[in-house]
Design a protein around this motif. Structure first.
Motif, mmCIF file in Angstrom:
data_model
loop_
_atom_site.group_PDB
_atom_site.id
_atom_site.type_symbol
_atom_site.label_atom_id
_atom_site.label_comp_id
_atom_site.label_asym_id
_atom_site.label_seq_id
_atom_site.Cartn_x
_atom_site.Cartn_y
_atom_site.Cartn_z
ATOM 1 N N GLY A 67 0.816 -1.212 0.000
ATOM 2 C CA GLY A 67 0.000 0.000 0.000
ATOM 3 C C GLY A 67 0.844 1.254 0.000
ATOM 4 O O GLY A 67 1.608 1.503 -0.927
ATOM 5 N N LEU A 68 0.733 2.043 1.078
ATOM 6 C CA LEU A 68 1.423 3.324 1.169
ATOM 7 C C LEU A 68 1.991 3.532 2.570
ATOM 8 O O LEU A 68 1.430 3.058 3.558
ATOM 9 C CB LEU A 68 0.459 4.491 0.916
ATOM 10 C CG LEU A 68 -0.198 4.665 -0.442
ATOM 11 C CD1 LEU A 68 -1.252 5.761 -0.349
ATOM 12 C CD2 LEU A 68 0.841 5.014 -1.499
ATOM 13 N N THR A 69 3.105 4.269 2.638
ATOM 14 C CA THR A 69 3.536 4.917 3.866
ATOM 15 C C THR A 69 3.482 6.409 3.604
ATOM 16 O O THR A 69 4.028 6.893 2.605
ATOM 17 C CB THR A 69 4.954 4.499 4.269
ATOM 18 O OG1 THR A 69 4.978 3.088 4.529
ATOM 19 C CG2 THR A 69 5.410 5.248 5.507
ATOM 20 N N ILE A 70 2.828 7.153 4.493
ATOM 21 C CA ILE A 70 2.596 8.578 4.272
ATOM 22 C C ILE A 70 3.198 9.355 5.426
ATOM 23 O O ILE A 70 3.005 9.020 6.609
ATOM 24 C CB ILE A 70 1.087 8.868 4.141
ATOM 25 C CG1 ILE A 70 0.513 8.046 2.979
ATOM 26 C CG2 ILE A 70 0.844 10.356 3.906
ATOM 27 C CD1 ILE A 70 -0.972 8.147 2.830
ATOM 28 N N ARG A 71 3.944 10.413 5.074
ATOM 29 C CA ARG A 71 4.674 11.199 6.070
ATOM 30 C C ARG A 71 4.284 12.668 5.980
ATOM 31 O O ARG A 71 4.091 13.211 4.897
ATOM 32 C CB ARG A 71 6.179 11.044 5.861
ATOM 33 C CG ARG A 71 6.674 9.614 6.026
ATOM 34 C CD ARG A 71 8.176 9.494 5.797
ATOM 35 N NE ARG A 71 8.649 8.144 6.124
ATOM 36 C CZ ARG A 71 8.684 7.143 5.250
ATOM 37 N NH1 ARG A 71 8.311 7.344 3.989
ATOM 38 N NH2 ARG A 71 9.100 5.943 5.624
ATOM 39 N N ALA A 72 4.159 13.277 7.157
ATOM 40 C CA ALA A 72 3.917 14.715 7.260
ATOM 41 C C ALA A 72 4.721 15.238 8.438
ATOM 42 O O ALA A 72 4.992 14.505 9.401
ATOM 43 C CB ALA A 72 2.431 15.010 7.454
ATOM 44 N N ALA A 73 5.117 16.492 8.368
ATOM 45 C CA ALA A 73 5.943 17.086 9.415
ATOM 46 C C ALA A 73 5.245 17.000 10.770
ATOM 47 O O ALA A 73 4.040 17.285 10.885
ATOM 48 C CB ALA A 73 6.251 18.541 9.069
ATOM 49 N N ASP A 74 6.017 16.596 11.785
ATOM 50 C CA ASP A 74 5.556 16.561 13.177
ATOM 51 C C ASP A 74 4.389 15.594 13.393
ATOM 52 O O ASP A 74 3.586 15.765 14.320
ATOM 53 C CB ASP A 74 5.146 17.967 13.649
ATOM 54 C CG ASP A 74 6.284 18.968 13.533
ATOM 55 O OD1 ASP A 74 7.432 18.586 13.815
ATOM 56 O OD2 ASP A 74 6.021 20.123 13.136
ATOM 57 N N ARG A 75 4.292 14.575 12.545
ATOM 58 C CA ARG A 75 3.251 13.569 12.693
ATOM 59 C C ARG A 75 3.874 12.186 12.618
ATOM 60 O O ARG A 75 4.885 11.983 11.943
ATOM 61 C CB ARG A 75 2.205 13.688 11.577
ATOM 62 C CG ARG A 75 1.549 15.055 11.497
ATOM 63 C CD ARG A 75 0.486 15.229 12.561
ATOM 64 N NE ARG A 75 -0.122 16.554 12.486
ATOM 65 C CZ ARG A 75 -1.173 16.940 13.178
ATOM 66 N NH1 ARG A 75 -1.764 16.075 13.990
ATOM 67 N NH2 ARG A 75 -1.657 18.159 13.062
ATOM 68 N N SER A 76 3.254 11.239 13.269
ATOM 69 C CA SER A 76 3.677 9.857 13.100
ATOM 70 C C SER A 76 3.310 9.399 11.693
ATOM 71 O O SER A 76 2.304 9.827 11.124
ATOM 72 C CB SER A 76 2.993 8.958 14.134
ATOM 73 O OG SER A 76 3.346 9.345 15.445
ATOM 74 N N ASP A 77 4.128 8.515 11.133
ATOM 75 C CA ASP A 77 3.851 8.008 9.791
ATOM 76 C C ASP A 77 2.526 7.249 9.779
ATOM 77 O O ASP A 77 2.159 6.578 10.746
ATOM 78 C CB ASP A 77 4.959 7.074 9.321
ATOM 79 C CG ASP A 77 6.276 7.792 9.072
ATOM 80 O OD1 ASP A 77 6.300 9.037 9.142
ATOM 81 O OD2 ASP A 77 7.272 7.097 8.805
ATOM 82 N N LEU A 78 1.841 7.359 8.657
ATOM 83 C CA LEU A 78 0.614 6.607 8.430
ATOM 84 C C LEU A 78 0.918 5.465 7.471
ATOM 85 O O LEU A 78 1.459 5.689 6.386
ATOM 86 C CB LEU A 78 -0.460 7.512 7.823
ATOM 87 C CG LEU A 78 -1.742 6.825 7.333
ATOM 88 C CD1 LEU A 78 -2.525 6.240 8.507
ATOM 89 C CD2 LEU A 78 -2.604 7.797 6.531
ATOM 90 N N VAL A 79 0.595 4.247 7.869
ATOM 91 C CA VAL A 79 0.768 3.079 7.011
ATOM 92 C C VAL A 79 -0.618 2.628 6.557
ATOM 93 O O VAL A 79 -1.505 2.374 7.384
ATOM 94 C CB VAL A 79 1.491 1.940 7.752
ATOM 95 C CG1 VAL A 79 1.578 0.700 6.866
ATOM 96 C CG2 VAL A 79 2.884 2.398 8.180
ATOM 97 N N VAL A 80 -0.801 2.554 5.248
ATOM 98 C CA VAL A 80 -2.097 2.219 4.660
ATOM 99 C C VAL A 80 -1.923 0.985 3.786
ATOM 100 O O VAL A 80 -0.982 0.909 2.989
ATOM 101 C CB VAL A 80 -2.638 3.383 3.803
ATOM 102 C CG1 VAL A 80 -4.006 3.042 3.235
ATOM 103 C CG2 VAL A 80 -2.705 4.667 4.629
#
Length: 284
Positions: A67-80
């Motif tokens: 799927g995806l790993t999604i990153r944003a500043a100052d946030r934990s990574d989202l794994v979808v």
């Protein structure tokens, strides 16, 4: 003599989020594999883009095997993970209506918190269900969740010429513009002149053959700096003055694949199969 060749390739897994460079792309009927098969939608199903929320460009998705790993500043990574549930979410890409799959409540909550508005992340499991606009395509042509066409090509020579116009224009403090503003899949160099791609009608990139049905008319999204999400006036201020036809401003060429299943790679040469000399008007 230098021949046109591929100097950069980009994939954009989630519509309007950041893209990333790659060394090769496998071309399906609807565009590069893994390109714009995910999208954020508002509660009414309308797709959200960086036109409305420029901060989307600061979120970085990465394709994984599941799927995806999604990153944003100052946030934990989202794994979808790729959804296995029903394809039953009504969504809209501009005026086109279709059904997509939900990425799940966790993804929805993560994006809603990061962007401060209720959102859903959806996935287009079958990228061959959406036709390309019929006035510039064949009946069997397909496109993923991209705005209108399967791929976009730009040239470094045309960007150099545009940057010269920006430097001499009303907003020279916005010079130079990077190619990432235009979100191309394919960047070519070694062109005989700026805007030479305007006259292309069919091309070969490596072993892949494409039609070039029309140029790309540009919108306010190009005025967003993809590194900061700050909005400026360029490149539209210069394009409106120097590249304006039919009430639109033009930069880059849309591509439709004629040989799905092929790959294009960095360094591939461009062969011009059909062209028109010195087009006077919008690049079509």
């Amino acid at each position: 003599m230098t021949h046109p060749h591929v100097t950069a390739l980009h994939r954009y897994p989630v519509k309007s989020l950041a893209g990333h460079p790659v060394e090769q792309l496998t071309i399906d009927r609807s565009g590069p594999q893994g390109d714009r098969t995910w999208m954020l939608v508002l509660p009414d199903g309308q797709g959200l883009t960086a036109r409305e929320q420029p901060e989307l460009m600061l979120i970085r998705p990465e394709l994984t095997a599941t799927g995806l790993t999604i990153r944003a500043a100052d946030r934990s990574d989202l794994v979808v993970t790729i959804p296995t549930g029903p394809t039953d979410i009504p969504v809209k890409v501009h005026s086109t209506e279709l059904l997509a799959s939900s990425a799940g409540n966790g993804a929805d909550a993560w994006f809603s918190e990061v962007l401060g508005t209720p959102l859903r992340l959806v996935y287009l499991g079958d990228p061959d269900i959406r036709p390309v606009r019929p006035d510039h395509a064949e009946p069997d042509d397909r496109v993923s969740l991209a705005d209108g066409f399967p791929l976009l090509l730009t040239s470094t020579e045309s960007l150099d010429a545009l940057n010269d116009l920006v430097a001499a224009g009303r907003f020279p403090d916005e010079w130079p513009l990077s190619m990432t503003r235009f979100r191309p899949n394919v960047v070519v160099s070694g062109m005989p002149a700026a805007w030479a791609e305007d006259g292309w009608r069919r091309i070969r990139i490596g072993d892949a053959i494409f039609r070039t049905p029309k140029g790309c008319d540009r919108c306010v999204m190009t005025t967003v700096d993809p590194d900061t999400a700050a909005r400026g006036r360029e490149p539209l201020a210069s394009l409106v003055k120097h590249r304006r036809w039919d009430g639109k401003s033009w930069f880059g060429m849309n591509l439709i694949p004629d040989t799905p299943g092929t790959q294009i790679r960095l360094g591939d040469q461009i062969e011009i199969l059909e062209s028109v000399p010195d087009p006077d008007g919008p690049p079509r």
